[in-house]
Design a protein around this motif. Structure first.
Motif, PDB file in Angstrom:
ATOM      1  N   PRO A 179      35.385  36.364  33.900  1.00 51.77           N
ATOM      2  CA  PRO A 179      36.754  36.887  34.043  1.00 51.77           C
ATOM      3  C   PRO A 179      37.729  35.828  34.542  1.00 51.77           C
ATOM      4  O   PRO A 179      38.943  35.995  34.397  1.00 51.77           O
ATOM      5  CB  PRO A 179      36.596  38.017  35.073  1.00 51.77           C
ATOM      6  CG  PRO A 179      35.314  37.734  35.788  1.00 51.77           C
ATOM      7  CD  PRO A 179      34.432  37.012  34.813  1.00 51.77           C
TER       8      PRO A 179
ATOM      9  N   ARG B   1      40.093  39.133  32.084  1.00 50.07           N
ATOM     10  CA  ARG B   1      39.913  39.814  33.379  1.00 50.07           C
ATOM     11  C   ARG B   1      39.410  41.240  33.230  1.00 50.07           C
ATOM     12  O   ARG B   1      38.682  41.737  34.073  1.00 50.07           O
ATOM     13  CB  ARG B   1      41.249  39.867  34.129  1.00 50.07           C
ATOM     14  CG  ARG B   1      41.707  38.531  34.591  1.00 50.07           C
ATOM     15  CD  ARG B   1      42.087  38.562  36.079  1.00 50.07           C
ATOM     16  NE  ARG B   1      42.009  37.193  36.544  1.00 50.07           N
ATOM     17  CZ  ARG B   1      40.942  36.686  37.155  1.00 50.07           C
ATOM     18  NH1 ARG B   1      39.921  37.447  37.445  1.00 50.07           N
ATOM     19  NH2 ARG B   1      40.909  35.427  37.482  1.00 50.07           N
TER      20      ARG B   1
ATOM     21  N   LYS C 235      37.403  46.312  35.159  1.00 53.55           N
ATOM     22  CA  LYS C 235      37.337  44.895  35.497  1.00 53.55           C
ATOM     23  C   LYS C 235      36.114  44.283  34.830  1.00 53.55           C
ATOM     24  O   LYS C 235      35.024  44.865  34.875  1.00 53.55           O
ATOM     25  CB  LYS C 235      37.174  44.735  37.012  1.00 53.55           C
ATOM     26  CG  LYS C 235      38.457  44.668  37.767  1.00 53.55           C
ATOM     27  CD  LYS C 235      38.163  44.243  39.198  1.00 53.55           C
ATOM     28  CE  LYS C 235      39.450  44.179  39.996  1.00 53.55           C
ATOM     29  NZ  LYS C 235      39.165  43.995  41.430  1.00 53.55           N
TER      30      LYS C 235
END
Ligand SMILES: Nc1nc2c(c(=O)[nH]1)N[C@H]1C(S)=C(S)[C@@H](COP(=O)(O)O)O[C@H]1N2
Ligand SMILES: [Mo]
Length: 318
Positions: free
Chosen positions: A272, A282, A294
């Motif tokens: 990420p 991300r 996430k």
């Protein structure tokens, strides 16, 4: 949100007993396969009479390498695909992959090995214990799925051919046959599709040769009859419909790296903190969910694989 990987000690007694029966059968097959003349004498797997579907894979053990997350529905897994040999759209593989003939099929294993082999797909499958592993799968395009794969560790296959000390990388190739793979008439990519791993990545227990999903043989659009699954790397490393596996001394060329080295590095670990030049990494959309999640370093498999990259600059070696 951390993902729980089941430890062997978490596996219920009933699972152990049920699968112990299968385990013994697979062990028998494995021993028979390697007796005397080797793979050539492997007996073919006979479906038990009560088997529900011809394609249902028998003798599959639950694996401790499994995440405890909601599965992506089979329909999505088999109709939203990347497989450029059948077209560049997500809906193309399910429409066009019926042209692929996954039997008969052979896999050539060669290069820096003591025992090179060209082996029929069913002999190769019968020589291994099959496991079901639920893995997260993260495409570089920022979507993800959770898929119950069936397969065996690549490490087991490699041990069979005995890599030499010069076997520092493993290179993989997909079939080239425009009659079966109509997308190969176009130069969307440089055929054959190629991928590669460093030998320690290849030997990591998470690295899977998959021959099925949801308990059945791989649908063509998912890479029949055999494909790689490397759950801590972007999806494109998980090369489909493999015909050749070659141990090599130098880092091998890979399709997406040849296409655009800035965008697609050799390692391609889910990260990420390193954006793709054209979009952020991300977050990701889990197929079937509305809100984005996430993205986790190494796709949530840090504990298992981070040590492979100790001391490496993961921005440079992306
Ligand atoms: N031979 C081959 N393998 C391939 C691809 C491809 O185009 N050709 N696409 C890759 C990409 S980008 C992804 S995300 C996954 C998709 O696997 P799935 O369709 O089973 O989800 O396959 C990978 N393996
Ligand atoms: Mo992908």
């Amino acid at each position: 949100m951390l993902i729980k990987i089941k430890k062997a000690s978490d596996v219920r007694e009933s699972e152990v007993t049920d699968h112990g029966v299968y385990l013994n059968r697979r062990k028998f097959l494995k021993t028979a396969a390697f007796a005397g003349a080797g793979l050539a004498v492997a007996p073919s797997l006979v479906l038990p009479p009560h088997a529900q579907a011809a394609t249902k894979l028998p003798g599959v053990m639950k694996s401790k390498y499994t995440v405890d997350e909601k599965l992506t529905p089979l329909k999505d897994v088999t109709s939203y695909n990347n497989f450029y040999e059948f077209g560049t759209g997500k809906g193309d593989p399910v429409k066009n992959a019926h042209k692929l003939k996954p039997r008969p099929w052979t896999v050539q294993i060669d290069g820096e090995v003591a025992k090179p082999k060209t082996v029929g797909i069913d002999d190769l499958i019968n020589a291994h214990l099959l496991e079901e592993r639920i893995y997260r799968f993260r495409c570089v395009e920022a979507w993800s799925m959770v898929i119950p794969w069936v397969g065996f560790p690549l490490a087991a296959l490699l041990k069979m051919v005995e890599p030499t000390s010069k076997g520092k990388y493993v290179a993989f190739e997909t079939l080239v046959d425009p009659e079966q793979m109509p997308g190969q008439v176009y130069n969307a990519l440089d055929w054959p599709y190629r991928e590669g791993l460093r030998i320690d990545e290849a030997m990591n227990p998470l690295t899977l040769m998959s021959i099925g999903l949801y308990g059945e043989q791989l649908p063509n659009q998912n890479g029949a009859p055999i494909r790689l699954v490397v759950p801590w790397k972007y999806g494109y490393k998980s090369i489909k419909s493999i015909v050749r596996i070659t141990l090599v001394e130098k880092m091998p060329p890979t399709t997406w790296n040849l296409q655009s080295a800035k965008e697609y590095g050799f390692y391609s670990n889910v990260n990420p903190d390193r954006d793709h030049p054209r979009w952020s990494q991300r977050k990701e959309r889990r197929i079937g969910e509305f809100l984005k999640r996430k993205t986790l370093p190494f796709n949530g498999y840090t504990e298992e694989v981070a040590s492979l990259y100790a001391g490496m600059d993961l921005q440079k070696f992306h």
